[in-house]
Design an enzyme around this catalytic site. Structure first.
Site, PDB file in Angstrom:
ATOM      1  N   ASN A   1      24.675  27.021 -60.762  1.00 44.55           N
ATOM      2  CA  ASN A   1      24.010  27.446 -61.587  1.00 44.55           C
ATOM      3  C   ASN A   1      23.428  27.137 -62.635  1.00 44.55           C
ATOM      4  O   ASN A   1      22.462  27.092 -63.411  1.00 44.55           O
ATOM      5  CB  ASN A   1      24.522  28.876 -62.649  1.00 44.55           C
ATOM      6  CG  ASN A   1      23.835  29.551 -63.725  1.00 44.55           C
ATOM      7  OD1 ASN A   1      23.390  30.181 -63.743  1.00 44.55           O
ATOM      8  ND2 ASN A   1      24.481  28.936 -64.684  1.00 44.55           N
TER       9      ASN A   1
ATOM     10  N   SER B   1      14.636  30.951 -58.704  1.00 48.84           N
ATOM     11  CA  SER B   1      13.682  31.646 -59.669  1.00 48.84           C
ATOM     12  C   SER B   1      12.879  32.011 -59.160  1.00 48.84           C
ATOM     13  O   SER B   1      12.366  31.292 -58.226  1.00 48.84           O
ATOM     14  CB  SER B   1      13.675  30.045 -60.750  1.00 48.84           C
ATOM     15  OG  SER B   1      12.560  30.781 -61.427  1.00 48.84           O
TER      16      SER B   1
ATOM     17  N   TYR C   1       9.844  22.554 -62.375  1.00 50.35           N
ATOM     18  CA  TYR C   1      10.497  23.476 -62.279  1.00 50.35           C
ATOM     19  C   TYR C   1      11.335  24.373 -60.937  1.00 50.35           C
ATOM     20  O   TYR C   1      11.556  24.664 -60.424  1.00 50.35           O
ATOM     21  CB  TYR C   1      10.677  23.899 -63.620  1.00 50.35           C
ATOM     22  CG  TYR C   1      12.345  25.425 -63.641  1.00 50.35           C
ATOM     23  CD1 TYR C   1      13.356  25.088 -64.131  1.00 50.35           C
ATOM     24  CD2 TYR C   1      11.972  26.728 -63.440  1.00 50.35           C
ATOM     25  CE1 TYR C   1      14.569  26.666 -64.184  1.00 50.35           C
ATOM     26  CE2 TYR C   1      12.570  28.229 -63.563  1.00 50.35           C
ATOM     27  CZ  TYR C   1      14.113  27.370 -63.962  1.00 50.35           C
ATOM     28  OH  TYR C   1      14.897  28.501 -63.861  1.00 50.35           O
TER      29      TYR C   1
ATOM     30  N   LYS D   1      13.139  24.657 -57.878  1.00 45.57           N
ATOM     31  CA  LYS D   1      13.879  25.815 -57.204  1.00 45.57           C
ATOM     32  C   LYS D   1      13.203  26.039 -55.624  1.00 45.57           C
ATOM     33  O   LYS D   1      13.991  26.538 -55.224  1.00 45.57           O
ATOM     34  CB  LYS D   1      13.392  26.721 -58.459  1.00 45.57           C
ATOM     35  CG  LYS D   1      14.171  27.043 -59.809  1.00 45.57           C
ATOM     36  CD  LYS D   1      15.843  27.043 -59.999  1.00 45.57           C
ATOM     37  CE  LYS D   1      16.068  26.874 -61.077  1.00 45.57           C
ATOM     38  NZ  LYS D   1      17.780  26.881 -61.276  1.00 45.57           N
TER      39      LYS D   1
ATOM     40  N   ILE E   1      14.933  37.079 -67.542  1.00 45.47           N
ATOM     41  CA  ILE E   1      16.288  37.711 -67.961  1.00 45.47           C
ATOM     42  C   ILE E   1      16.379  37.258 -69.443  1.00 45.47           C
ATOM     43  O   ILE E   1      16.164  35.938 -69.658  1.00 45.47           O
ATOM     44  CB  ILE E   1      17.167  36.629 -67.139  1.00 45.47           C
ATOM     45  CG1 ILE E   1      17.082  37.252 -65.639  1.00 45.47           C
ATOM     46  CG2 ILE E   1      18.595  37.067 -67.451  1.00 45.47           C
ATOM     47  CD1 ILE E   1      17.002  38.376 -65.149  1.00 45.47           C
TER      48      ILE E   1
END
Length: 240
Positions: free
Chosen positions: A86, A138, A151, A155, A184
């Site tokens: 995570n 993601s 990012y 991912k 989220i």
């Protein structure tokens, strides 16, 4: 014999919710964090102390391996049957203005961190012929998002690695899946224009860490033994 689950980046947000949920499901949760010991201790308290803290920087291969070896020496009869990769950070910027360090740091934590944590723990899973590996991806890794080239690359790499590793270890009773959250409500989404972003989401709201944790709990259960190599989106219908 106790069941152990390692959650990297378990001190806050989605990681914290996963730790709490897995503790409720009967796991001794090994809560990894890099530096925020105070928040990690709060997570441990929220699990009713069904676990322990294990500090190390997932991007540092030597430090990670040493921490995992130390844990194994202290638990000679146990193994990590669940890994939740995570840990991750965002350092958003358009590519033309992105500092080189922001590119490397995001990939080092998310993608190299996945390797540094998972590779040393795989032999024990294979020996016991059971394991569950969950990689936090993601929506950025599925569709790419502007301002998140680093990012999205990290991912997206996690998603590809998930699909490849799943095929390598399925015969040993080990499943490997990725969870791809959308927006989220955590400290990682603080500062975003929630009102505007909700307009992009058919469900008209941000998700909660607990909803992600419930999905993870199912994927690590025996009920999900025939699900592997998948990317499960949890994004309120924003991207399918």
């Amino acid at each position: 014999m106790s069941k152990y689950a390692l959650v990297t980046g378990g001190s806050r947000g989605i990681g914290r919710a996963i730790c709490v949920k897995l503790a409720q499901e009967g796991y001794q949760v090994v809560i990894n964090y890099a530096s925020n010991e105070a928040e990690a201790k709060k997570t441990l308290e929220m699990t009713d102390h069904h676990g322990e803290l294990l500090p190390f920087d997932v991007s540092n291969a030597e430090q990670t391996r040493a921490a995992l070896q130390d844990w194994q020496q202290r638990h000679p009869d146990d193994y990590m049957e669940v890994i939740v990769n995570n840990a991750g950070i965002r350092r958003d910027s358009v590519m033309a203005l992105m500092p080189e360090d922001d590119w490397h740091r995001v990939l080092d934590i998310t993608l190299s961190g996945f390797f540094n944590v998972t590779q040393p723990l795989l032999p024990s899973m294979q020996l016991h012929r059971f394991g569950r590996i969950i990689n936090m991806a993601s929506v950025s890794g599925l569709k790419g998002l502007p301002g998140q080239t680093n990012y999205s690359a990290a991912k997206g790499g996690i998603i590809a690695a998930t699909k490849a590793l799943a095929q390598e270890v399925a015969g040993r009773g080990i499943t490997v899946n990725a969870v791809a959250p959308g927006f989220i409500k955590t400290d990682m989404t603080e500062g975003l224009n929630e009102a505007e972003l909700k307009k992009m989401i058919p469900a008209k709201r941000f998700g909660t860490p607990e909803e992600v944790a419930d999905l993870v709990a199912f994927l690590v259960s025996t009920k999900a033994g025939y699900i592997t190599g998948n990317v499960v989106s949890i994004n309120g219908g924003m991207y399918t």
